[in-house]
Design a protein around this motif. Structure first.
Motif, mmCIF file in Angstrom:
data_model
loop_
_atom_site.group_PDB
_atom_site.id
_atom_site.type_symbol
_atom_site.label_atom_id
_atom_site.label_comp_id
_atom_site.label_asym_id
_atom_site.label_seq_id
_atom_site.Cartn_x
_atom_site.Cartn_y
_atom_site.Cartn_z
ATOM 1 N N GLN A 158 -28.994 -3.496 48.571
ATOM 2 C CA GLN A 158 -28.939 -2.998 47.209
ATOM 3 C C GLN A 158 -28.221 -1.652 47.189
ATOM 4 O OE1 GLN A 158 -33.053 -2.789 46.039
ATOM 5 N NE2 GLN A 158 -33.116 -4.929 45.357
ATOM 6 N N VAL A 159 -27.690 -1.318 46.020
ATOM 7 C CA VAL A 159 -27.083 -0.004 45.822
ATOM 8 C C VAL A 159 -27.605 0.573 44.526
ATOM 9 C CG1 VAL A 159 -24.980 -0.519 47.108
ATOM 10 C CG2 VAL A 159 -25.065 -1.016 44.664
ATOM 11 N N CYS A 160 -27.553 1.883 44.435
ATOM 12 C CA CYS A 160 -28.039 2.575 43.236
ATOM 13 C C CYS A 160 -27.024 2.419 42.104
ATOM 14 C CB CYS A 160 -28.275 4.048 43.541
ATOM 15 S SG CYS A 160 -28.884 4.996 42.118
ATOM 16 N N LEU A 161 -27.450 1.853 41.001
ATOM 17 C CA LEU A 161 -26.555 1.605 39.868
ATOM 18 C C LEU A 161 -25.992 2.908 39.303
ATOM 19 C CD1 LEU A 161 -25.293 -0.369 37.853
ATOM 20 C CD2 LEU A 161 -27.421 -0.272 36.522
ATOM 21 N N LYS A 162 -26.802 3.946 39.299
ATOM 22 C CA LYS A 162 -26.333 5.225 38.764
ATOM 23 C C LYS A 162 -25.249 5.835 39.641
ATOM 24 C CE LYS A 162 -30.596 6.382 36.322
ATOM 25 N NZ LYS A 162 -31.704 7.341 36.160
ATOM 26 N N ASP A 163 -25.392 5.695 40.981
ATOM 27 C CA ASP A 163 -24.368 6.220 41.886
ATOM 28 C C ASP A 163 -23.045 5.505 41.678
ATOM 29 O OD1 ASP A 163 -26.232 7.927 42.888
ATOM 30 O OD2 ASP A 163 -26.571 6.842 44.762
ATOM 31 N N VAL A 164 -23.111 4.180 41.535
ATOM 32 C CA VAL A 164 -21.897 3.391 41.303
ATOM 33 C C VAL A 164 -21.243 3.822 39.991
ATOM 34 C CG1 VAL A 164 -21.000 1.070 40.871
ATOM 35 C CG2 VAL A 164 -22.748 1.424 42.622
ATOM 36 N N SER A 165 -22.048 3.963 38.946
ATOM 37 C CA SER A 165 -21.514 4.318 37.626
ATOM 38 C C SER A 165 -20.903 5.712 37.632
ATOM 39 C CB SER A 165 -22.631 4.244 36.583
ATOM 40 O OG SER A 165 -23.216 2.954 36.564
ATOM 41 N N CYS A 166 -21.589 6.664 38.286
ATOM 42 C CA CYS A 166 -21.079 8.036 38.347
ATOM 43 C C CYS A 166 -19.755 8.083 39.090
ATOM 44 C CB CYS A 166 -22.109 8.936 39.023
ATOM 45 S SG CYS A 166 -21.605 10.667 39.178
ATOM 46 N N TYR A 167 -19.689 7.407 40.225
ATOM 47 C CA TYR A 167 -18.481 7.412 41.056
ATOM 48 C C TYR A 167 -17.284 6.847 40.293
ATOM 49 C CZ TYR A 167 -15.382 6.092 44.937
ATOM 50 O OH TYR A 167 -14.304 5.928 45.769
ATOM 51 N N LEU A 168 -17.450 5.687 39.666
ATOM 52 C CA LEU A 168 -16.336 5.044 38.969
ATOM 53 C C LEU A 168 -15.943 5.823 37.713
ATOM 54 C CD1 LEU A 168 -17.370 1.295 39.328
ATOM 55 C CD2 LEU A 168 -15.594 2.518 40.589
ATOM 56 N N SER A 169 -16.921 6.446 37.056
ATOM 57 C CA SER A 169 -16.579 7.217 35.849
ATOM 58 C C SER A 169 -15.701 8.413 36.188
ATOM 59 C CB SER A 169 -17.851 7.681 35.144
ATOM 60 O OG SER A 169 -18.533 8.660 35.906
ATOM 61 N N LEU A 170 -15.846 8.968 37.397
ATOM 62 C CA LEU A 170 -15.012 10.092 37.807
ATOM 63 C C LEU A 170 -13.554 9.681 37.955
ATOM 64 C CD1 LEU A 170 -17.328 11.747 40.484
ATOM 65 C CD2 LEU A 170 -16.862 12.574 38.182
ATOM 66 N N LEU A 171 -13.315 8.390 38.233
ATOM 67 C CA LEU A 171 -11.955 7.908 38.446
ATOM 68 C C LEU A 171 -11.316 7.408 37.159
ATOM 69 C CD1 LEU A 171 -12.518 5.900 41.763
ATOM 70 C CD2 LEU A 171 -11.885 8.297 41.482
ATOM 71 N N GLN A 175 -11.757 12.563 28.749
ATOM 72 C CA GLN A 175 -11.945 13.999 28.588
ATOM 73 C C GLN A 175 -13.032 14.499 29.535
ATOM 74 O OE1 GLN A 175 -10.145 15.984 26.872
ATOM 75 N NE2 GLN A 175 -8.927 14.525 25.698
ATOM 76 N N PRO A 176 -12.829 15.654 30.192
ATOM 77 C CA PRO A 176 -13.854 16.196 31.087
ATOM 78 C C PRO A 176 -15.209 16.388 30.396
ATOM 79 C CG PRO A 176 -11.778 17.355 31.394
ATOM 80 C CD PRO A 176 -11.595 16.454 30.214
ATOM 81 N N HIS A 177 -15.194 16.809 29.138
ATOM 82 C CA HIS A 177 -16.448 17.005 28.406
ATOM 83 C C HIS A 177 -17.242 15.706 28.345
ATOM 84 C CE1 HIS A 177 -19.108 17.359 24.910
ATOM 85 N NE2 HIS A 177 -19.059 18.676 25.070
ATOM 86 N N ASP A 178 -16.554 14.604 28.051
ATOM 87 C CA ASP A 178 -17.234 13.316 27.964
ATOM 88 C C ASP A 178 -17.769 12.871 29.317
ATOM 89 O OD1 ASP A 178 -16.575 13.307 25.279
ATOM 90 O OD2 ASP A 178 -14.737 12.134 25.587
ATOM 91 N N LYS A 179 -16.990 13.128 30.377
ATOM 92 C CA LYS A 179 -17.439 12.736 31.714
ATOM 93 C C LYS A 179 -18.668 13.538 32.138
ATOM 94 C CE LYS A 179 -12.994 11.154 33.526
ATOM 95 N NZ LYS A 179 -12.032 11.247 34.646
ATOM 96 N N LEU A 180 -18.674 14.822 31.839
ATOM 97 C CA LEU A 180 -19.829 15.653 32.180
ATOM 98 C C LEU A 180 -21.079 15.187 31.435
ATOM 99 C CD1 LEU A 180 -18.119 19.163 32.161
ATOM 100 C CD2 LEU A 180 -19.159 18.075 34.148
ATOM 101 N N GLU A 181 -20.923 14.901 30.156
ATOM 102 C CA GLU A 181 -22.064 14.446 29.374
ATOM 103 C C GLU A 181 -22.569 13.095 29.873
ATOM 104 O OE1 GLU A 181 -23.291 13.648 24.676
ATOM 105 O OE2 GLU A 181 -21.245 14.274 25.219
ATOM 106 N N PHE A 182 -21.643 12.202 30.247
ATOM 107 C CA PHE A 182 -22.038 10.880 30.740
ATOM 108 C C PHE A 182 -22.817 10.982 32.046
ATOM 109 C CE2 PHE A 182 -21.013 7.198 33.453
ATOM 110 C CZ PHE A 182 -21.617 6.196 32.702
#
Length: 804
Positions: A158-171, A175-182
């Motif tokens: 298994q993998v952590c869904l939040k880690d996967v989501s955070c990693y891919l959202s960085l790529l 807008q940086p503001h939206d990425k930080l809030e996400f």
């Protein structure tokens, strides 16, 4: 290709893998790793290499629980064509979402991860081996950035869904503001609007994870992020609120660059990007050497000011100003000097080499680009003439702000965004509106760049022009289109436009010029990116940008000549308005219109590319796919007996197609189609003298007269050519046959079809139900044609050394 195949066949059959040398050569041939996979899977002949089992290793014994650079390149190529956002996919894993059965608390299993990637990337054939390595990479990634070495069979996959989501959202783009809030809301477990230290550490771990594969030297980034996290907790409570998180992140330059800086730039604010330097470079802040094996520091695109990651948040010298403070300052020509990093260059004053003495050495001017010793600066004139590019540059002393209220009285607009005619205003972040004061004897260049054209070529060209010219005259078409730039230059009477992109981008700009209601219609030059580029070939700008120094291209624009190009209106009237068909892509023809075999091949290519865009991200792969579709069309002959399916009238005169075995009809405005094919061919010498200077008749159908008819993009006439099939197209493209069958030369044309047929306008295909098509002359565009080159041949491809 033969060399690549021969090396591949020398690989020991028991290994079934490519070594680093094979891979490097293959990438050079095919353009990218995915292209090499496609090439080998389809072309190795007797060597059986299943696509799913091909492995690319940089070295023997590499740990396959982490992504290799090749894997990351593939992942980025998929992300380049991704239409969804991570937050859109997450909805399917929560509540009644279709993928919720694969989520176990904060974790997802391997099947759920595969479905996540396929849904997010919108592909059905995401490579299984890449997906497995990506899954293992997340499975073994710890919050502190270390890798787990445990391979216990009892360990849940298994993998952590939040880690996967955070990693891919960085790529992702955004807008940086939206990425930080996400990322904040992603790790805020209880939704109380606060993050504790462990949650912040997990975010840092994923940021480091993404930065590592983006080529950053993370040894410097880690302490920068740690310091930022410490400073974010402004009240010392041990927790971070959303407001503290966003405010701290938006003031951290390295983090903003990592998140993808897409912010409105204030004048004097640097435009940073991470850069790898292949020579010693010193920081403009601390004056120490930038160290590291990969991307060692941040460099400003506009002025080349260079700093360590850790120095980026300190007090910096401002970037070059792009406009003056008031109209009274216009015309004051002054240098804008940036210190350092002139090592190995010659001083433009004394012609001696600028040597480095373990520190910042020399100075260069942002506008005239001269490089001088520090002692030589005082010996040159204080007046800047913008150097060799002065004909193209719109210097800052030619741009001035006016107060918004004054412009509102003049334009009848209070917002300062839209004028009374609907045009866009070029405003500064503090609300002032910019105006241009013309400089005599210059032709400022308005540059439009399509960053999506030619893979990453568009992005590189955009950065280079932002350095060579004033950033205020260089526009990214992905950020609002051409309207803002055209309105900014609308009061000038003598300027040029450069379009960096494909034929579709050129058509976009020409349409925008029609709608902009300009005082003058500026001439347009083309820097061709990507493949095809038929219009650029006809105007002698070449078939594609190969890395030539942009200064040479600007010099060619300066020496170019104006020509007129006809543009044609297309009206498509369906026979049955209720019958569904594809939308007609354009209402205007700049290059050509066609029905039948070539449109069928283009339509198949287009449909496959829409379904699997990641398979069409290199010139080599595009050509391989095009060849595959052309071969299948030759076998199927889907447009056989085309004469029974349509009729053609030229100025009311019907064309007799009864004795012709045709599979395609092409209507030409320029002498190039499908990347350089001249379907009309070269004319035979006419016996009559002086006929070339006479206006041609409204319609010509006599075969003998057509043989000596010259194709001209400004004669208000179209050429009609018949094609016998895909094989004939290939013969024309390779030079085995000179041209297609000349049918007519006309000033207007009407085509009636009796069944659904594939059609295309300027390379954009669609399937059209029975209809009537009217093509009439619209107007003429001012274009710039480059001077002839020494090499013979009309469609000469420019060759040069790549820009350093």
């Amino acid at each position: 290709l033969s060399l690549s195949l021969s090396l591949f066949r020398t690989t020991p059959p028991e290994t079934g893998q490519l070594t680093a040398s094979h891979f490097s050569l293959g990438v050079a041939v095919c353009g990218d790793p995915a292209g090499l996979r496609h090439f080998c899977a389809h072309q190795v002949g007797s060597v059986t290499v299943p696509l799913s089992k091909m492995a690319f290793h940089e070295s023997e014994g590499k740990d396959m629980t982490s992504l290799s650079p090749v894997d990351f390149i593939q992942l980025q190529q998929y992300l380049d064509y991704c239409r969804l956002k991570v937050k859109d996919v997450l909805k399917d894993f929560y509540g009644e979402g279709v993928l919720s059965q694969h989520r176990h608390g904060e974790w997802i299993d391997e099947k759920g991860f595969q479905l996540f990637m396929k849904t997010y990337l919108d592909v059905e054939d995401f490579p299984t081996d890449l997906c497995q390595r990506l899954f293992q990479s997340f499975q073994n990634s710890q919050p502190d950035g270390s890798k787990s070495t445990s391979n216990s069979p009892d360990r849940p996959r298994q993998v952590c869904l939040k880690d996967v989501s955070c990693y891919l959202s960085l790529l992702e783009e955004g807008q940086p503001h939206d990425k930080l809030e996400f990322t904040f809301k992603l790790y805020d477990k209880d939704g109380n609007g606060l993050l504790d230290s462990s949650e912040v550490d997990r975010i840092i771990a994923q940021m480091m994870h993404a930065a590592e594969y983006l080529g950053w030297d993370v040894s410097e980034l880690r302490p920068v992020l740690k310091d930022m996290m410490t400073a974010i907790d402004s009240d010392g409570s041990g927790t971070v609120s959303l407001e503290e998180w966003i405010e701290g992140g938006m003031n951290n330059v390295p983090l903003l660059v990592l998140l993808g800086l897409q912010m409105t730039q204030k004048d004097g604010q640097h435009l940073w990007r991470m850069k790898h330097f292949n020579r010693p470079v010193y920081c403009n802040v601390c004056q120490n050497l930038l160290l590291g094996l990969r991307k060692q520091g941040l460099c400003c695109t506009c002025c080349k000011y260079t700093v360590h990651d850790r120095c980026a948040n300190k007090a910096l010298s401002p970037c070059a100003r792009t406009y003056v403070k008031s109209k009274k300052d216009t015309g004051v020509q002054v240098h804008d000097w940036v210190s350092g990093n002139c090592d190995a260059s010659k001083c433009d004053r004394c012609q001696k080499k600028i040597k480095s003495y373990q520190g910042l050495t020399g100075k260069h001017c942002v506008w005239c680009h001269v490089k001088l010793h520090n002692d030589c600066v005082s010996q040159v004139s204080a007046e800047c003439d913008c150097g060799p590019l002065k004909d193209h540059i719109l210097p800052p002393w030619a741009i001035y702000p006016i107060i918004q209220e004054h412009s509102a009285l003049k334009n009848g607009c209070l917002s300062g965004t839209l004028t009374d005619d609907g045009g866009l205003q070029h405003t500064t972040p503090d609300g002032q509106i910019l105006r241009i004061c013309p400089i005599p004897d210059t032709h400022p260049l308005l540059v439009f760049v399509n960053p999506k054209s030619g893979g990453k070529q568009g992005e590189r060209v955009l950065r280079k022009f932002q350095y060579l010219l004033n950033p205020k005259q260089v526009y990214n078409l992905a950020s609002g289109g051409p309207g803002l730039g055209l309105h900014f230059f609308r009061d000038l009477l003598d300027y040029r436009i450069l379009v960096c992109g494909g034929d579709g981008t050129v058509g976009w700009i020409l349409d925008a010029i029609d709608k902009a209601n300009l005082l003058v219609r500026p001439p347009v030059a083309v820097l061709p990116l990507g493949t095809g580029n038929d219009l650029a070939r006809c105007l002698r700008w070449g078939g594609g940008y190969d890395g030539m120094d942009l200064r040479r291209i600007l010099k060619e624009i300066e020496n170019s000549s104006q020509v007129l190009m006809d543009r044609w209106s297309v009206q498509v009237i369906p026979e049955d308005s209720q019958e569904a068909g594809d939308p007609v892509p354009y209402e205007i023809i700049n290059n050509y219109f066609s029905i039948g075999v070539d449109a069928s091949i283009a339509h198949r290519f287009h449909m496959m590319r829409e379904k699997h865009p990641q398979k069409f991200n290199s010139r080599m792969k595009n050509k391989l796919w095009y060849f595959e579709f052309a071969t299948s069309e030759t076998i199927s002959a889907s447009c056989k007996k085309l004469r029974e399916c349509l009729s053609i009238e030229c100025c009311g005169t019907p064309l007799d197609l009864s004795n012709l075995s045709l599979e395609g009809i092409a209507v030409l405005n320029i002498p190039s189609m499908h990347g350089g094919s001249n379907l009309w061919g070269e004319p035979k010498k006419s016996d009559s003298k002086g006929s070339a200077s006479q206006d041609p008749p409204e319609v010509i159908t006599d075969p003998e007269v057509l043989k000596s008819s010259v194709q001209d993009m400004s004669d208000r006439r179209l050429e009609v050519v018949g094609l016998e099939g895909a094989i004939e197209m290939g013969q024309i493209y390779t030079g085995l046959k000179s041209a297609g069958r000349r049918l007519a030369k006309t000033s207007q044309i009407t085509i009636r079809t009796k069944k659904p047929l594939p059609m295309q306008i300027d390379g954009e295909p669609w399937m059209q139900p029975p209809c009537t098509i009217h093509i009439t002359h619209k107007n003429q565009a001012n274009m710039l044609m480059a001077v002839p080159h020494r090499s013979s041949g009309f469609f000469h491809l420019k060759k040069s050394n790549p820009e350093s």
